[in-house]
Design a protein around this motif. Structure first.
Motif, mmCIF file in Angstrom:
data_model
loop_
_atom_site.group_PDB
_atom_site.id
_atom_site.type_symbol
_atom_site.label_atom_id
_atom_site.label_comp_id
_atom_site.label_asym_id
_atom_site.label_seq_id
_atom_site.Cartn_x
_atom_site.Cartn_y
_atom_site.Cartn_z
ATOM 1 N N ASN A 24 35.755 6.381 -117.299
ATOM 2 C CA ASN A 24 37.001 5.642 -117.474
ATOM 3 C C ASN A 24 37.914 5.995 -116.315
ATOM 4 O OD1 ASN A 24 39.332 4.390 -118.358
ATOM 5 N ND2 ASN A 24 39.774 5.896 -119.958
ATOM 6 N N ARG A 25 38.266 5.022 -115.506
ATOM 7 C CA ARG A 25 39.132 5.252 -114.341
ATOM 8 C C ARG A 25 40.526 4.730 -114.654
ATOM 9 N NH1 ARG A 25 37.873 5.516 -108.471
ATOM 10 N NH2 ARG A 25 39.716 4.889 -107.290
ATOM 11 N N HIS A 42 39.535 4.904 -96.659
ATOM 12 C CA HIS A 42 38.903 5.353 -97.895
ATOM 13 C C HIS A 42 39.109 6.839 -98.143
ATOM 14 C CE1 HIS A 42 36.102 6.328 -94.715
ATOM 15 N NE2 HIS A 42 35.466 7.163 -95.531
ATOM 16 N N GLN A 43 39.921 7.511 -97.327
ATOM 17 C CA GLN A 43 40.137 8.945 -97.476
ATOM 18 C C GLN A 43 41.557 9.203 -97.960
ATOM 19 O OE1 GLN A 43 38.929 9.991 -93.413
ATOM 20 N NE2 GLN A 43 37.274 11.203 -94.299
ATOM 21 N N PHE A 44 41.657 10.006 -99.014
ATOM 22 C CA PHE A 44 42.961 10.308 -99.583
ATOM 23 C C PHE A 44 43.772 11.193 -98.638
ATOM 24 C CE2 PHE A 44 40.240 9.599 -103.341
ATOM 25 C CZ PHE A 44 40.926 8.524 -103.892
ATOM 26 N N ALA A 45 45.084 11.194 -98.827
ATOM 27 C CA ALA A 45 45.984 11.962 -97.971
ATOM 28 C C ALA A 45 46.985 12.726 -98.828
ATOM 29 C CB ALA A 45 46.723 11.034 -97.006
ATOM 30 N N ASN A 46 47.514 13.820 -98.272
ATOM 31 C CA ASN A 46 48.565 14.569 -98.938
ATOM 32 C C ASN A 46 49.883 13.807 -98.892
ATOM 33 O OD1 ASN A 46 47.286 17.087 -99.772
ATOM 34 N ND2 ASN A 46 47.027 17.515 -97.592
ATOM 35 N N PRO A 185 40.014 14.322 -110.859
ATOM 36 C CA PRO A 185 40.627 13.448 -109.862
ATOM 37 C C PRO A 185 39.749 12.227 -109.592
ATOM 38 C CG PRO A 185 40.657 15.747 -109.152
ATOM 39 C CD PRO A 185 39.758 15.679 -110.352
ATOM 40 N N LEU A 186 40.294 11.278 -108.872
ATOM 41 C CA LEU A 186 39.567 10.053 -108.558
ATOM 42 C C LEU A 186 38.280 10.338 -107.780
ATOM 43 C CD1 LEU A 186 42.470 7.646 -107.483
ATOM 44 C CD2 LEU A 186 41.237 7.671 -109.663
ATOM 45 N N VAL A 200 36.933 10.974 -117.307
ATOM 46 C CA VAL A 200 38.150 10.196 -117.066
ATOM 47 C C VAL A 200 38.648 10.546 -115.670
ATOM 48 C CG1 VAL A 200 40.479 9.648 -117.837
ATOM 49 C CG2 VAL A 200 38.724 10.242 -119.520
ATOM 50 N N GLU A 201 38.580 9.592 -114.754
ATOM 51 C CA GLU A 201 39.083 9.792 -113.391
ATOM 52 C C GLU A 201 40.565 9.420 -113.344
ATOM 53 O OE1 GLU A 201 35.123 9.010 -110.635
ATOM 54 O OE2 GLU A 201 36.794 7.598 -110.582
ATOM 55 N N MET A 202 41.377 10.304 -112.750
ATOM 56 C CA MET A 202 42.828 10.111 -112.822
ATOM 57 C C MET A 202 43.500 10.171 -111.450
ATOM 58 S SD MET A 202 43.425 12.463 -116.263
ATOM 59 C CE MET A 202 45.207 12.215 -116.298
ATOM 60 N N PRO A 203 44.377 9.229 -111.146
ATOM 61 C CA PRO A 203 45.248 9.343 -109.975
ATOM 62 C C PRO A 203 46.412 10.286 -110.298
ATOM 63 C CG PRO A 203 45.044 7.046 -110.755
ATOM 64 C CD PRO A 203 44.546 7.931 -111.837
ATOM 65 N N TRP A 204 47.167 10.659 -109.261
ATOM 66 C CA TRP A 204 48.354 11.474 -109.481
ATOM 67 C C TRP A 204 49.341 10.777 -110.415
ATOM 68 C CZ3 TRP A 204 49.197 12.650 -103.577
ATOM 69 C CH2 TRP A 204 48.300 13.665 -103.178
#
Length: 364
Positions: A24-25, A42-46, A185-186, A200-204
């Motif tokens: 579940n995303r 496609h790469q996440f950033a701080n 995390p995602l 369960v994948e979660m964004p901030w």
């Protein structure tokens, strides 16, 4: 189809492994930040760039002896023997926190939900553990003895901060089984073994409820990768990283995850308010040749004290050091704890510290 002539236990094992996971995303509550350099999308950033300077930095006599830490060698194989502060607590509204070593905790919330944080009970997943020992000069740690089968059986949920080997173990997932819900995390699901796991994948800044406890995924200042041979493939920053806030019975516990110091601590406080209990790392910041980069993604003890102040923590429990750590980027097993006690005095920090040895627990 499973061969009918296989022994029954093998049939059960194969059937379990063949069971697809349930993923579940969650939808993001705000825009997800990606790297924009070099054409990456496609790469996440701080949330924030590497700091140019830090508010506090110990530069000399950072590791004085302490009467509160007893060691077999010079800051190695130690136990904290000092007194921890006493708190007036309501037994019906406490977090029961057990430190299992390195970044791993078992937390039972005021409403009774047991949640495992970054459970890694052994070494790195194979074959990376073999490579680190035989090709990188030795990275084995003393393995935790605090994990009990009942602890794993009681878990209603498991949360992960990021996908690095010292925080995410496939072998532990197989030990824990598919009864708990795994909050990640995602982009984590592809790294799980198959076996009917509920992921369960979660964004901030999203929330998922575990019983009566609200579990919130929040930012950290770090990075991610799982592949250790970049020449073959590269998965840098393709999975997200972060920390967690547990909200239960009007109280809040914060787990920072691996992180450097940045404005995200103030952001978390602005959104969630004061934290009753804070689990904050203090180690892995030292490196002879890559010191600046190491500190960018890990807290020094003085950074950790500042973060605790910005979160207005009712009490801070430090982690990352210890007899069961890998000592990655540390002088010794307990050098970071010596520095923490020293800098608490130097900075006149008013945040109470509750210092656990591995395997100990406290209700706060």
């Amino acid at each position: 189809m499973i061969n009918k002539y296989l022994p029954l236990p093998m049939c059960i094992l194969l059937a379990s492994c063949a069971t697809p996971n349930n993923v579940n995303r969650l939808e993001p509550s705000q825009e997800i930040k990606y790297k924009s350099t070099e054409g990456y999308t496609h790469q996440f950033a701080n949330s924030y760039k590497m700091p140019e300077t830090y508010p506090h930095t110990c530069v000399e006599n950072c590791y004085p002896k302490s009467q509160y830490i007893e060691c077999q060698n010079d800051m190695e194989t130690c136990q904290y023997i000092g007194e921890n502060p006493a708190f007036s607590i309501n037994e019906q509204h406490t977090f029961d926190v057990k430190w299992l070593g390195h970044a791993s905790f078992s937390v039972t919330t005021p409403t009774g939900e047991t949640i495992l944080i970054d459970p890694v009970t052994g070494q790195f997943d194979w074959p990376v553990d073999w490579a680190f020992v035989h090709l990188a000069g030795g990275f084995y740690r003393n393995e935790p003895t605090a994990y009990q089968k009942q602890t794993l059986n009681d878990a209603k949920a498991v949360v992960y901060s990021h996908i690095h080997y010292d925080h995410f173990s496939k072998s532990d997932i197989e030990k824990i089984g598919n009864q708990p819900t795994y909050l990640t995390p995602l982009n984590f699901a592809d790294y799980f073994p198959t076996g009917g796991y509920n992921i369960v994948e979660m964004p901030w800044y999203t929330q998922y409820d575990v019983g009566q406890t609200g579990v919130h995924f929040v930012p950290a200042h770090h990075f991610s990768n799982r592949v250790v041979v970049p020449m073959i493939t590269n998965d840098d920053d393709e999975t997200l990283w972060g920390g967690w806030v547990f909200k239960s019975a009007g109280r809040q516990l914060f787990f920072a995850g691996d992180t450097g110091y940045s404005g995200h601590f103030k952001d978390i406080h602005a959104k969630y308010g004061d934290m009753d209990v804070c689990l904050i790392p203090i180690a892995s910041y030292h490196h002879e040749t890559h010191g600046k980069w190491y500190r960018n993604v890990h807290l020094t003890p003085e950074d950790a004290l500042l973060a605790a102040k910005e979160l207005n923590c009712g009490v801070m429990i430090p982690w990352g050091h210890g007899n069961m750590s890998w000592k990655m980027g540390d002088h010794s097993s307990h050098s970071a704890l010596f520095r923490l006690l020293h800098m608490k005095t130097q900075l006149k920090s008013t945040t109470p510290l509750y210092i656990l040895n591995e395997g100990e627990q406290v209700k706060l």
